[in-house]
Design an enzyme around this catalytic site. Structure first.
Site, PDB file in Angstrom:
ATOM      1  N   SER A 169     -24.224  12.187  61.721  1.00 21.72           N
ATOM      2  CA  SER A 169     -22.836  11.940  60.774  1.00 21.72           C
ATOM      3  C   SER A 169     -22.711  13.432  60.200  1.00 21.72           C
ATOM      4  O   SER A 169     -23.534  14.170  60.397  1.00 21.72           O
ATOM      5  CB  SER A 169     -23.197  10.852  59.810  1.00 21.72           C
ATOM      6  OG  SER A 169     -24.152  11.224  58.875  1.00 21.72           O
ATOM      7  N   TYR A 170     -21.794  13.584  59.429  1.00 23.63           N
ATOM      8  CA  TYR A 170     -21.322  14.936  58.922  1.00 23.63           C
ATOM      9  C   TYR A 170     -22.365  15.420  58.064  1.00 23.63           C
ATOM     10  O   TYR A 170     -22.986  14.576  57.098  1.00 23.63           O
ATOM     11  CB  TYR A 170     -20.012  14.624  57.858  1.00 23.63           C
ATOM     12  CG  TYR A 170     -19.394  15.960  57.708  1.00 23.63           C
ATOM     13  CD1 TYR A 170     -18.896  16.852  58.700  1.00 23.63           C
ATOM     14  CD2 TYR A 170     -19.087  16.327  56.289  1.00 23.63           C
ATOM     15  CE1 TYR A 170     -18.470  18.093  58.294  1.00 23.63           C
ATOM     16  CE2 TYR A 170     -18.741  17.480  55.905  1.00 23.63           C
ATOM     17  CZ  TYR A 170     -18.342  18.579  57.073  1.00 23.63           C
ATOM     18  OH  TYR A 170     -17.680  19.456  56.443  1.00 23.63           O
ATOM     19  N   PRO A 171     -22.936  16.646  58.587  1.00 28.29           N
ATOM     20  CA  PRO A 171     -24.036  17.173  57.686  1.00 28.29           C
ATOM     21  C   PRO A 171     -23.851  17.827  56.354  1.00 28.29           C
ATOM     22  O   PRO A 171     -24.834  18.421  55.789  1.00 28.29           O
ATOM     23  CB  PRO A 171     -24.628  18.298  58.829  1.00 28.29           C
ATOM     24  CG  PRO A 171     -23.445  18.661  59.347  1.00 28.29           C
ATOM     25  CD  PRO A 171     -22.442  17.411  59.511  1.00 28.29           C
ATOM     26  N   ASP A 191     -14.149  17.839  53.690  1.00 21.65           N
ATOM     27  CA  ASP A 191     -14.933  18.661  52.513  1.00 21.65           C
ATOM     28  C   ASP A 191     -13.940  19.409  52.050  1.00 21.65           C
ATOM     29  O   ASP A 191     -12.722  19.630  52.628  1.00 21.65           O
ATOM     30  CB  ASP A 191     -16.304  19.140  52.881  1.00 21.65           C
ATOM     31  CG  ASP A 191     -16.008  20.365  54.067  1.00 21.65           C
ATOM     32  OD1 ASP A 191     -14.880  20.417  54.367  1.00 21.65           O
ATOM     33  OD2 ASP A 191     -16.852  20.842  54.362  1.00 21.65           O
TER      34      ASP A 191
END
Length: 862
Positions: A335-337, A119
């Site tokens: 998975s990526y939150p 991110d």
């Protein structure tokens, strides 16, 4: 053979990724900072054999701050923070020595692979790592590429191996957008916060908040809560009337009908309709319609929806929910939150994720049925281009995750299964009646295919009484017709879930920062979390928002921050210039700040109504050294002393109790001393209110008590009560607590180490003499005759706390029980125990401590 350094965002992630890539054939060791491990293995990299070193950071390596002198609230005009005050990058956690650690591991490496979270914040950390490591890495040969970026969304073998096989480059533009946000929030937030904190805490004593903070995102977040509060306060209930009819299709059954007009606000009109309908004896069926309806399965799960559900249904605060989600991610369960996307890419392995859940007793039957009959493609949602929706990546049990971890994992899993399930289908029957000239309706629903509601039962169609079989023209006897009087009700306070929705709608914060902003307004005592996780503004929060509206509504409205967020996103996309966005935004807020300062009287008028002036707050405690009148002790945070005659305010140590210290006075300024204590099991020390705020000696800093004062003759000073260097921290000195008898103790004036000694002694004094072995000050002890530990009938003894064999069995080393972990002095981390720099009178080093003495004292740690 090439040496490849790989860096992840957290130690647990580094270990998981290294285990996957090395297939378990790796060796591990602790890094020099003690917090991060290094995992090493050999393998292939870009077609060549390579030695891999996988390690991590602990979040951001660096943080943005003003250079030294601009951190002083007293010496710097807050207006200077917008442009004149230079900023610098400092280590985010100096104790971790992260830069040095990265340089030690990066020295001599040929390539670096960055496994930071994918991110904008992760991209920013990429460049922090590169700034530290590139100067010590081997120089590339010609145009040889040395920097690689791994893109991944989950910690699974497939995703990690795929990321390793498709390495890209870090995104400078996304990193710059984070730099811009950091600098804007620092400059704007600090300028407004410093000004209004000093202004209002200097006037009012019961604000009950240690910081009157302002934040470009935090303040609009508070604004939403206060806006709802204002609607509740200004709400005036209105009376309305509803006509309710009951018909009896069969002898023992009845059916309540809804009035098509819904409600009327005029009593006489309502009475007229009642009179008209009462004249009818039967209700006539005007129409019967049946329609098959669909309740759609949910869109794939993104961060905002997860936080909403966590707050509304699971009772978890957004920040707590985010912390749990991150832990589940680093452990490989989800998975990526952090994602804004609600659309799965076409190549996403939905069946593979579903198969992982085939053996869980809670939903195994539903999963097996879906796998055998075929899954439904999830609904097409929004593709933000960041990460796939939040998805369970491996099976888990309640015993594995426990408590809140399991509850959040269970919801994420059920939501995922629902996205690939069928829609819920039901048959809706609507019967329209006429009673005289008025129309009434009743509706019934019968589920024909439950679909996704089997796995998400809270979304199921509620069971209703079945409607009678009837046709147009049928007549039913009327059981009862009555007029119900009701009142409109005010809205309730915003729930966290509703606030999250508003923040997302108006572009306040990001999916990662929304929980932080909500947590901030709670911690600042601007709102309190009531039952149902509803946010009720405090008096202080209400007055602040009303004050902003009065002076400059844009400071609290979401419009200006939303515009800034759009500019930051343009920087991330490479469509806006970093420096121009920064300069333009700061110029706008600088003008607003000057107008705010000039107009502060408008907010002050509101403060005067709600809060008491300092002079009218608190209770008399100690005398001022200037006017010799009593100063008032204000307990509300931040606790302080105020002299109403001199109009001076003096800060005090926080998170403890303050009381008068024997009416003794400071020899320097004649102020009466006060005693700060963290409790019976903690430490305590006297302090002079004036010296605490205005250090009298060059080697003293603001916020030091008598236990750090270097006055050569004062009976309360370090010079007279210091015994020896702390056995744990580098610069601390163990100082006798002269108020601690009969359970005597000495405490470090830097960390939270406490040494208990000489219980039941009448008197303990620090001698001017020093130990020949270690140069610690000797102590003179006068024991109680009945309980003296000395041989024979002796009650008095002089010796060294560290070296005297008579005293050694009477010494017990502990850590102070602090009321709050942020107490000044830190947590007393174990450090090297060489000679320190604490000095006794005459300049002698305190003390030389032989290694065997250190080993003996270490045995007492608890």
């Amino acid at each position: 053979m090439k040496t490849v350094l790989m860096v992840a965002e957290k130690p647990s992630l580094a270990q998981s990724i290294a285990k996957i890539l090395s297939r378990g054939n790796m060796s591990s060791r602790k890094g020099l900072n003690g917090a991060c491990s290094v995992h090493e293995y050999t393998g292939s990299f870009i077609g060549q054999s390579a030695h891999f070193k996988m390690t991590s950071v602990c979040g951001h390596v660096m943080t943005l701050d003003f250079i030294g002198k601009y951190n002083s609230w007293d010496k710097v005009d807050p207006a200077e923070l917008f442009s004149k005050a230079p900023t610098e990058k400092k280590e985010a956690n100096p104790k971790l020595t992260m830069v040095k650690f990265l340089q030690v591991e990066g020295r001599g490496c040929d390539c670096i692979v960055l496994w930071l979270d994918c991110d904008k914040e992760g991209e920013n950390i990429c460049f922090e790592v590169l700034d530290a490591v590139l100067p010590v890495m081997n120089k590339p040969r010609g145009t040889e590429r040395t920097i690689y970026r791994a893109k991944f969304s989950s910690i699974t073998d497939t995703d990690i191996c795929n990321a390793m096989n498709h390495l890209g480059e870090p995104n400078r533009n996304e990193a710059l957008s984070v730099d811009a946000r950091q600098e804007l929030d620092l400059r704007i937030g600090c300028a407004f916060t410093r000004f209004q904190t000093k202004y209002f805490q200097g006037k009012y004593g019961n604000l009950d908040s240690s910081l009157i903070s302002f934040g470009p995102c935090q303040t609009p977040t508070l604004g939403f809560c206060v806006e709802r509060h204002d609607k509740i306060q200004s709400f005036k209930p209105e009376t309305y009337w509803v006509l309710q009819a009951k018909v009896n299709p069969e002898k023992e059954s009845s059916l309540i009908l809804d009035w098509d007009r819904v409600r009327v606000f005029d009593r006489e009109v309502a009475q007229m309709f009642l009179n008209i309908t009462k004249m009818a004896k039967e209700a006539k069926v005007e129409s019967v319609s049946k329609k098959e309806k669909v309740k759609q399965r949910p869109l794939a799960l993104n961060t905002v929806e997860m936080l909403r559900v966590a707050s509304a249904a699971l009772g978890m605060g957004p920040q707590h929910a985010m912390q749990i989600a991150e832990r589940l991610y680093t452990q490989g369960y989800i998975s990526y939150p952090r994602t804004e996307t609600t659309h799965y890419p076409e190549n996403f392995d939905l069946k593979g994720c579903l198969r992982q859940q085939a053996n869980n007793p809670y939903w195994a039957e539903t999963v097996k049925s879906l796998l055998s009959e075929g899954i439904n493609r999830p609904r097409k949602g929004h593709d933000a281009g960041d990460h796939p929706p939040i998805t369970p990546m491996r099976a888990a049990t309640e015993a594995e995750l426990g408590g809140d971890g399991w509850r959040l994992y269970e919801y994420i899993t059920r939501h995922f299964i629902a996205t690939v399930s069928a829609d819920c289908k039901y048959l809706q029957t609507t019967i329209s009646f006429s009673i005289g000239p008025e129309r009434f309706t009743c509706v019934g629903k019968v589920v024909t295919s439950p679909g996704f509601t089997e796995i998400m039962p809270w979304h199921s169609i509620p069971l209703e009484e079945s409607l009678p079989h009837c046709e147009k023209g049928d007549l039913f006897p009327i059981g009862e017709i009555k007029l119900l009087e009701k009142q409109t009700s005010p809205p309730d306070y915003l729930t966290e879930a509703e606030l999250i929705t508003l923040m997302e709608k108006h572009g306040i914060g990001t999916d990662a920062s929304i929980p932080v902003h909500i947590n901030n307004i709670c911690q600042r005592n601007y709102v309190t979390v009531e039952s149902g996780r509803r946010l009720k503004p405090t008096n202080l929060g209400i007055v602040l928002v009303h004050g902003y509206y009065k002076i400059d509504a844009e400071l609290v409205l979401p419009t200006i921050r939303s515009a800034v967020e759009k500019q930051l996103n343009l920087i991330a996309l490479g469509k806006a210039n970093y420096h121009q966005v920064l300069e333009h935004t700061l110029d706008i807020f600088k003008r607003k700040f000057h107008y705010f300062v000039d107009s502060i009287a408008g907010m002050d008028e509101l403060m005067e109504v709600s809060f008491s002036p300092l002079a009218a707050t608190g209770k008399p405690l100690s005398r001022c050294g200037k006017c010799h009148r009593f100063m008032k002790y204000i307990q509300a945070k931040p606790s302080r002393l105020h002299c109403s005659h001199c109009d001076d305010t003096y800060s005090l140590p926080q998170n403890g109790t303050i009381k008068l210290y024997k009416e003794l006075r400071c020899p320097l300024d004649d102020f009466e001393l006060v005693l700060w204590s963290s409790g019976s099991r903690g430490k305590s020390y006297p302090l002079c209110p004036y010296c605490y705020n205005h250090p009298p000696f060059r080697d003293m800093k603001k916020g030091m008590g008598c236990n750090e004062c270097t006055h050569p003759t004062c009976q309360h000073s370090l010079s007279m009560l210091g015994i020896g260097q702390c056995v744990e921290c580098e610069n601390g000195v163990l100082v006798l607590d002269s108020t601690s008898g009969p359970k005597w103790k000495m405490a470090c004036n830097k960390c939270n180490v406490i040494v208990h000694f000489f219980e039941n002694a009448h008197k303990v004094r620090v001698s001017p003499e020093t130990c020949d072995l270690c140069e610690a000050a000797l102590v003179d002890v006068d024991f109680n005759k009945a309980k003296s530990p000395l041989p024979g009938d002796e009650t008095q003894h002089s010796g060294c706390v560290f070296c005297d064999p008579v005293f050694q069995d009477l010494v017990e080393l502990k850590h102070a029980a602090m009321r709050h972990p942020m107490h000044r002095g830190g947590q007393g981390k174990r450090q090297g125990r060489g000679r320190g720099k604490g000095r006794r009178p005459g300049g002698r080093l305190n003390p030389k401590k032989p290694k065997d003495k250190m080993a003996a004292l270490a045995a007492y740690f608890v």
